[in-house]
Design an enzyme around this catalytic site. Structure first.
Site, PDB file in Angstrom:
ATOM      1  N   ASP A  14       0.812  -1.226   0.000  1.00 43.55           N
ATOM      2  CA  ASP A  14       0.000   0.000   0.000  1.00 43.55           C
ATOM      3  C   ASP A  14       0.838   1.265   0.000  1.00 43.55           C
ATOM      4  O   ASP A  14       0.666   2.141  -0.842  1.00 43.55           O
ATOM      5  CB  ASP A  14      -0.900   0.050   1.241  1.00 43.55           C
ATOM      6  CG  ASP A  14      -2.212  -0.688   1.027  1.00 43.55           C
ATOM      7  OD1 ASP A  14      -2.566  -0.967  -0.130  1.00 43.55           O
ATOM      8  OD2 ASP A  14      -2.874  -0.977   2.044  1.00 43.55           O
ATOM      9  N   ARG A  93      -0.395   5.244  16.912  1.00 45.36           N
ATOM     10  CA  ARG A  93      -0.835   6.295  15.974  1.00 45.36           C
ATOM     11  C   ARG A  93      -0.536   7.713  16.452  1.00 45.36           C
ATOM     12  O   ARG A  93      -0.028   8.510  15.683  1.00 45.36           O
ATOM     13  CB  ARG A  93      -2.320   6.150  15.634  1.00 45.36           C
ATOM     14  CG  ARG A  93      -2.750   5.004  14.713  1.00 45.36           C
ATOM     15  CD  ARG A  93      -1.720   4.096  14.287  1.00 45.36           C
ATOM     16  NE  ARG A  93      -2.174   3.043  13.401  1.00 45.36           N
ATOM     17  CZ  ARG A  93      -1.540   1.894  13.239  1.00 45.36           C
ATOM     18  NH1 ARG A  93      -0.447   1.631  13.918  1.00 45.36           N
ATOM     19  NH2 ARG A  93      -1.982   1.001  12.395  1.00 45.36           N
ATOM     20  N   ASP A 122      -7.928   3.868  12.548  1.00 43.47           N
ATOM     21  CA  ASP A 122      -6.622   4.525  12.497  1.00 43.47           C
ATOM     22  C   ASP A 122      -6.649   5.872  11.783  1.00 43.47           C
ATOM     23  O   ASP A 122      -5.949   6.796  12.169  1.00 43.47           O
ATOM     24  CB  ASP A 122      -5.587   3.587  11.870  1.00 43.47           C
ATOM     25  CG  ASP A 122      -5.224   2.442  12.815  1.00 43.47           C
ATOM     26  OD1 ASP A 122      -5.278   2.675  14.038  1.00 43.47           O
ATOM     27  OD2 ASP A 122      -4.911   1.347  12.336  1.00 43.47           O
ATOM     28  N   SER A 174      -4.559  -9.099   8.014  1.00 41.72           N
ATOM     29  CA  SER A 174      -3.998  -7.762   8.130  1.00 41.72           C
ATOM     30  C   SER A 174      -3.428  -7.662   9.541  1.00 41.72           C
ATOM     31  O   SER A 174      -4.134  -7.856  10.523  1.00 41.72           O
ATOM     32  CB  SER A 174      -5.109  -6.723   7.917  1.00 41.72           C
ATOM     33  OG  SER A 174      -4.718  -5.516   8.514  1.00 41.72           O
TER      34      SER A 174
HETATM   35  N1  ARG Z   1      -8.914  -2.789  15.959  1.00 41.83           N
HETATM   36  C1  ARG Z   1      -7.647  -2.334  16.441  1.00 41.83           C
HETATM   37  C2  ARG Z   1      -7.674  -0.865  16.673  1.00 41.83           C
HETATM   38  O1  ARG Z   1      -8.482  -0.190  16.087  1.00 41.83           O
HETATM   39  C3  ARG Z   1      -6.505  -2.772  15.582  1.00 41.83           C
HETATM   40  C4  ARG Z   1      -6.389  -2.160  14.228  1.00 41.83           C
HETATM   41  C5  ARG Z   1      -5.045  -2.434  13.659  1.00 41.83           C
HETATM   42  N2  ARG Z   1      -4.972  -2.717  12.278  1.00 41.83           N
HETATM   43  C6  ARG Z   1      -4.729  -3.928  11.687  1.00 41.83           C
HETATM   44  N3  ARG Z   1      -4.366  -3.901  10.467  1.00 41.83           N
HETATM   45  N4  ARG Z   1      -4.852  -5.032  12.306  1.00 41.83           N
HETATM   46  O2  ARG Z   1      -6.897  -0.351  17.422  1.00 41.83           O
END
Ligand code: ARG
Length: 401
Positions: A14, A93, A122, A174
């Site tokens: 990506d 983040r 995110d 992911s």
């Molecule tokens: N659901 C979690 C959060 O919003 C993890 C998101 C992380 N992304 C991933 N690609 N697994 O903090």
């Protein structure tokens, strides 16, 4: 002057495609990659970013800052989203956003960019964090608007523009990993009834395959900060967390499987691994309860863990609310000095001992032996007054059955 953008870059498909895509849209792209303990080889990142079209590529080790400034405050709040998720991805983040803003200023860029999608949490965390730190910087999220629908189209595009991408056999998951834990979603996990396949897990063994014998660990804290593991002192806390991850990971500790409420209204099935954080939460809670009086501990439990977790999850890191809650939990953290002994065994972590110079445990009060110093006669009147409302209730129900 070309428009300049600092892109949060992982080196994956990506964000590699994104470098080129942004360049085609007239941007000069500088990539930023933080080492938050994702376990990837980062030495090839600059070369890769430049081969994709970046004019500059920054790689920075922020592991210690990540643990001290983001994970530890969250630990001191015992914050778990919806009572379970230790916020691993959510915590990186705001840190990455802060760095994007810093480098945007340094390189006089008016834009920053991230690779998050339009249906996740995110995007919200990145954008709110950047706005709080510098509302004049514009945040770009190419994934929300670009033309690619499938991974194949991106690979096609990458080939056409000789963007170096490793076309390995793609795992269906992911995965977002840092040293506080791993988040795993997609593929077979999208069916919430389906048991997570073993290959989904990155840093823990399954409890079934864990050693037959339990392992003891002793964690030492000083003023709310973990400082030692099995008697060994650490001045770099991220090293302690890394070591604890491998110890607890080999006992299958810290696997979490849940369906959670995302900010954008979706329920999503998530699998997490946070072996070290799970042990740290268990130990911290134990010491906190030992050194705080009942009023304070109960107040803390009712008001902090859930609220703090929501705030982190919902992208509100850079707010006075978080700072104020940190002030509260740091004040309590100042008391959290001492040691906790825990046993790790086939996916479980059990506290088996605790001690602290600030302990409020008084054996003479607790004991049932002849050393007992508690005034038993006080119990009678205490119970009488405390229970008076129930007596009154009882009288009413006898009167009006
Ligand atoms: N659901 C979690 C959060 O919003 C993890 C998101 C992380 N992304 C991933 N690609 N697994 O903090």
């Amino acid at each position: 002057m070309p428009k300049r953008v600092i892109l949060a870059y992982s080196g994956g498909l990506d964000t590699s495609v994104m470098v080129r895509w942004l360049t085609e849209k007239g941007f000069e792209v500088i990539t930023y990659t933080a080492n938050v303990g994702q376990g990837d080889e980062l030495s090839e990142i600059p070369e890769k970013a430049k081969a994709s079209g970046a004019v500059e590529a920054i790689v920075e080790d922020v592991r210690e800052e990540f643990v001290r400034e983001y994970c530890l405050p969250t630990l001191r709040a015992l914050a778990l989203y919806e009572g379970r998720y230790p916020l691993t991805a959510s915590l990186s983040r705001p840190l990455i956003s802060k760095k994007l803003v810093e480098y945007a200023r340094k390189f006089r860029a008016d834009y920053v960019a991230h690779g998050s999608t339009g249906k996740g949490n995110d995007q919200v965390r990145f954008e709110l964090s950047v706005w709080a730190l510098d509302p004049d910087i514009e945040v770009l999220a190419p994934v929300r608007e670009w033309e690619f629908r499938a991974r194949e189209e991106q690979i096609e595009y990458a080939k056409k523009h000789s963007i170096p991408v490793k076309v390995t056999k793609e795992k269906p998951y992911s995965i977002d990993r840092n040293l506080w834990g791993v988040s795993i979603e997609c593929g077979p996990l999208e069916d919430p009834w389906e048991e997570p396949p073993e290959d989904a897990f990155q840093i823990t063994v399954s409890p079934e395959k864990a050693p037959d014998d339990p392992e003891s660990v002793t964690l030492g804290f000083e003023r709310g900060v973990p400082v030692s593991l099995n008697g060994k002192k650490y001045d770099r806390i991220h090293k302690l967390v890394e070591d604890l991850n491998s110890i607890a990971g080999r006992h299958g500790v810290g696997r979490i499987d849940m369906v959670e409420n995302r900010l954008v209204g979706i329920k999503s099935r998530e699998v997490y691994e946070a072996p070290g954080a799970t042990v740290l939460y268990t130990a911290y809670r134990e010491l906190l309860s030992l050194v705080t009086d009942r009023f304070t501990f109960h107040y803390f439990l009712s008001h902090i863990p859930h609220e703090y977790a929501k705030l982190v999850y919902e992208g509100l890191w850079f707010t006075p609310l978080r700072e104020a809650m940190d002030a509260f939990t740091s004040r309590l953290g100042d008391l959290v000095t001492g040691e906790v002994k825990l046993k790790l065994y086939r996916g479980s972590v059990t506290v088996v001992g605790r001690r602290s110079p600030n302990s409020l445990y008084e054996e003479e009060l607790a004991t049932y032996s002849e050393k007992d110093a508690f005034d038993h006669t006080a119990g009678k009147l205490f119970t009488k007054v405390w229970g008076l409302p129930l007596k009154v209730l009882g009288r009413r129900s006898k009167r009006t059955p």
